[in-house]
Each structure stands twice: as C-alpha cells, then as structure tokens.
Write a protein that holds these residues in place. Structure first.
Motif, PDB file in Angstrom:
ATOM      1  N   ALA A  67      63.705 102.830  63.682  1.00  0.00           N
ATOM      2  CA  ALA A  67      65.050 102.357  63.340  1.00  0.00           C
ATOM      3  C   ALA A  67      65.105 100.827  63.379  1.00  0.00           C
ATOM      4  CB  ALA A  67      66.080 102.957  64.298  1.00  0.00           C
ATOM      5  N   LEU A  68      64.481 100.231  64.380  1.00  0.00           N
ATOM      6  CA  LEU A  68      64.434  98.766  64.446  1.00  0.00           C
ATOM      7  C   LEU A  68      63.588  98.187  63.314  1.00  0.00           C
ATOM      8  CD1 LEU A  68      64.214  98.263  68.291  1.00  0.00           C
ATOM      9  CD2 LEU A  68      65.985  97.360  66.782  1.00  0.00           C
ATOM     10  N   SER A  69      62.524  98.877  62.928  1.00  0.00           N
ATOM     11  CA  SER A  69      61.718  98.432  61.786  1.00  0.00           C
ATOM     12  C   SER A  69      62.542  98.471  60.504  1.00  0.00           C
ATOM     13  CB  SER A  69      60.484  99.312  61.613  1.00  0.00           C
ATOM     14  OG  SER A  69      59.618  99.174  62.691  1.00  0.00           O
ATOM     15  N   LEU A  70      63.328  99.528  60.337  1.00  0.00           N
ATOM     16  CA  LEU A  70      64.198  99.634  59.166  1.00  0.00           C
ATOM     17  C   LEU A  70      65.201  98.487  59.143  1.00  0.00           C
ATOM     18  CD1 LEU A  70      65.333 101.093  56.673  1.00  0.00           C
ATOM     19  CD2 LEU A  70      66.739 102.454  58.251  1.00  0.00           C
ATOM     20  N   VAL A  71      65.814  98.217  60.278  1.00  0.00           N
ATOM     21  CA  VAL A  71      66.796  97.132  60.351  1.00  0.00           C
ATOM     22  C   VAL A  71      66.125  95.792  60.058  1.00  0.00           C
ATOM     23  CG1 VAL A  71      68.362  95.900  61.906  1.00  0.00           C
ATOM     24  CG2 VAL A  71      68.330  98.387  61.889  1.00  0.00           C
ATOM     25  N   GLN A  72      64.921  95.585  60.574  1.00  0.00           N
ATOM     26  CA  GLN A  72      64.188  94.345  60.311  1.00  0.00           C
ATOM     27  C   GLN A  72      63.865  94.210  58.827  1.00  0.00           C
ATOM     28  OE1 GLN A  72      63.385  91.787  62.322  1.00  0.00           O
ATOM     29  NE2 GLN A  72      62.367  90.721  60.657  1.00  0.00           N
ATOM     30  N   LEU A  73      63.423  95.291  58.195  1.00  0.00           N
ATOM     31  CA  LEU A  73      63.132  95.257  56.762  1.00  0.00           C
ATOM     32  C   LEU A  73      64.385  94.940  55.952  1.00  0.00           C
ATOM     33  CD1 LEU A  73      60.741  98.323  56.501  1.00  0.00           C
ATOM     34  CD2 LEU A  73      60.161  95.958  55.912  1.00  0.00           C
ATOM     35  N   LEU A  74      65.495  95.558  56.328  1.00  0.00           N
ATOM     36  CA  LEU A  74      66.745  95.307  55.612  1.00  0.00           C
ATOM     37  C   LEU A  74      67.208  93.866  55.807  1.00  0.00           C
ATOM     38  CD1 LEU A  74      68.646  98.631  56.406  1.00  0.00           C
ATOM     39  CD2 LEU A  74      67.490  98.006  54.269  1.00  0.00           C
ATOM     40  N   ALA A  75      67.111  93.377  57.038  1.00  0.00           N
ATOM     41  CA  ALA A  75      67.557  92.017  57.329  1.00  0.00           C
ATOM     42  C   ALA A  75      66.713  90.983  56.606  1.00  0.00           C
ATOM     43  CB  ALA A  75      67.532  91.759  58.832  1.00  0.00           C
ATOM     44  N   SER A  76      65.427  91.223  56.509  1.00  0.00           N
ATOM     45  CA  SER A  76      64.543  90.242  55.877  1.00  0.00           C
ATOM     46  C   SER A  76      64.520  90.351  54.357  1.00  0.00           C
ATOM     47  CB  SER A  76      63.129  90.369  56.442  1.00  0.00           C
ATOM     48  OG  SER A  76      62.606  91.644  56.154  1.00  0.00           O
ATOM     49  N   SER A  77      65.142  91.385  53.796  1.00  0.00           N
ATOM     50  CA  SER A  77      65.103  91.565  52.348  1.00  0.00           C
ATOM     51  C   SER A  77      66.047  90.628  51.598  1.00  0.00           C
ATOM     52  CB  SER A  77      65.416  93.011  51.980  1.00  0.00           C
ATOM     53  OG  SER A  77      66.769  93.299  52.245  1.00  0.00           O
ATOM     54  N   GLY A  78      67.054  90.119  52.278  1.00  0.00           N
ATOM     55  CA  GLY A  78      67.977  89.203  51.614  1.00  0.00           C
ATOM     56  C   GLY A  78      69.220  88.965  52.446  1.00  0.00           C
ATOM     57  N   ARG A  79      69.898  87.884  52.123  1.00  0.00           N
ATOM     58  CA  ARG A  79      71.088  87.495  52.887  1.00  0.00           C
ATOM     59  C   ARG A  79      72.213  88.524  52.750  1.00  0.00           C
ATOM     60  NH1 ARG A  79      75.555  84.155  53.608  1.00  0.00           N
ATOM     61  NH2 ARG A  79      75.228  82.595  55.208  1.00  0.00           N
TER      62      ARG A  79
END
Length: 168
Positions: A67-79
């Motif tokens: 879940a934290l990996s998913l959130v990190q991927l989403l956060a780093s994908s764009g503003r």
C-alpha cells in the motif's frame, strides 16, 4: 481494473495473499504511466480505502508495504496525482504509519517486527518527502515531536539520557 480491485478490497473479506495481489496489480498499473496513475487516483473511494488500511494497520506487513509502495508510485507520478493523495488524507495515514513504526522501534519489539516497522516507516517518510518536493505540503515540526521525543529520550526515562550525556 482499479474500480473492480477497489470493490473487491472494500466489499470482500480478502485473504492477505489476495489483498497483496490486488495491491500488486495496482502498483503495476501505476508504474506503467502517469496517466494510469492519475486514473487510479481518480477511482472513487480507492484512496480513502488505502488511507484507512494504512491508518488502522490491521493488515499484514506485506500488504502495508505494498500500500505504501502504491502511494509512493502515485505521488511520484505527477503533481496532480499527489494533490489527490492530499485530498484523500493519505498523508495523515502515512504519518500515522510512521509514528506507529517509530513506537515499535522504540519499544524494541521482536526482531522481525522491528525490521518491518523500520521498512514501513521509511516508506511513509518517502511519501511525505515526495509531497514536500512538489510544494504541496510544508514540513510540520509539531507533527515530528513524538518521533523526536522518542529518539532523544531513552526507553527508561529522561534522567538516564542526561546521565549518559554527562558521561560522554
């Protein structure tokens, strides 16, 4: 795909392995492109579901890490995706996960739990760092007080830390 996986996670009582597979599929989709990550962020009720999973912590360590990996991927994908995470209060859930990991580390739980707690705490801080880098949130020193107090005061109490410092 994201709506169906959200439905399964929300309605069905998934086994830990099934929950991990669903989160892995979401991570793979988010990793594919920023547009897919934004689509995942726009999926109704998905981000609050992930936030509640992180906040409650009743999931197994592998599911929490995914879940934290998913959130990190989403956060780093764009503003824009990062802004969706803030609106869904995912950052506060990551902060709660970090505080929980810090408390577990300070309490010196079992070695395997300690390694999981450190890994989850580091992942939660990485999400916060990404949101700060976008300028979407400012570092709040007040929220770090419990962590700093655990780091500066040994488990036995305040006096032991001062005695140890005096010996140095």
């Amino acid at each position: 795909l994201a709506e169906r996986l959200r439905y399964l996670a929300e309605v069905a009582d998934l086994e830990p392995a099934a929950r991990q597979h669903a989160l892995t599929l979401l991570c793979m989709a988010a990793r594919g492109s920023p547009a897919r990550a934004l689509t995942i962020c726009r999926t109704p009720r998905l981000l609050p579901l992930v936030a509640s999973m992180l906040r409650c912590g009743d999931a197994d360590a592998a599911s929490l890490a995914l879940a934290l990996s998913l959130v990190q991927l989403l956060a780093s994908s764009g503003r824009e995706s990062a802004a969706f995470l803030l609106e869904a209060e995912v950052l506060s859930s990551c902060h709660a996960r970090f505080l929980s990991a810090t408390r577990a580390t300070a309490a010196h739980d079992a070695v395997s739990d300690l390694a999981d707690a450190r890994r989850l705490g580091a992942a939660a801080v990485a999400v916060w760092r990404c949101l700060v880098a976008y300028g979407l949130t400012a570092p709040s020193l007040g929220s770090w007080f419990p962590v700093l107090s655990l780091a500066t005061h040994p488990r036995g109490g305040c006096g032991e830390g001062e005695e140890a410092a005096a010996r140095l």
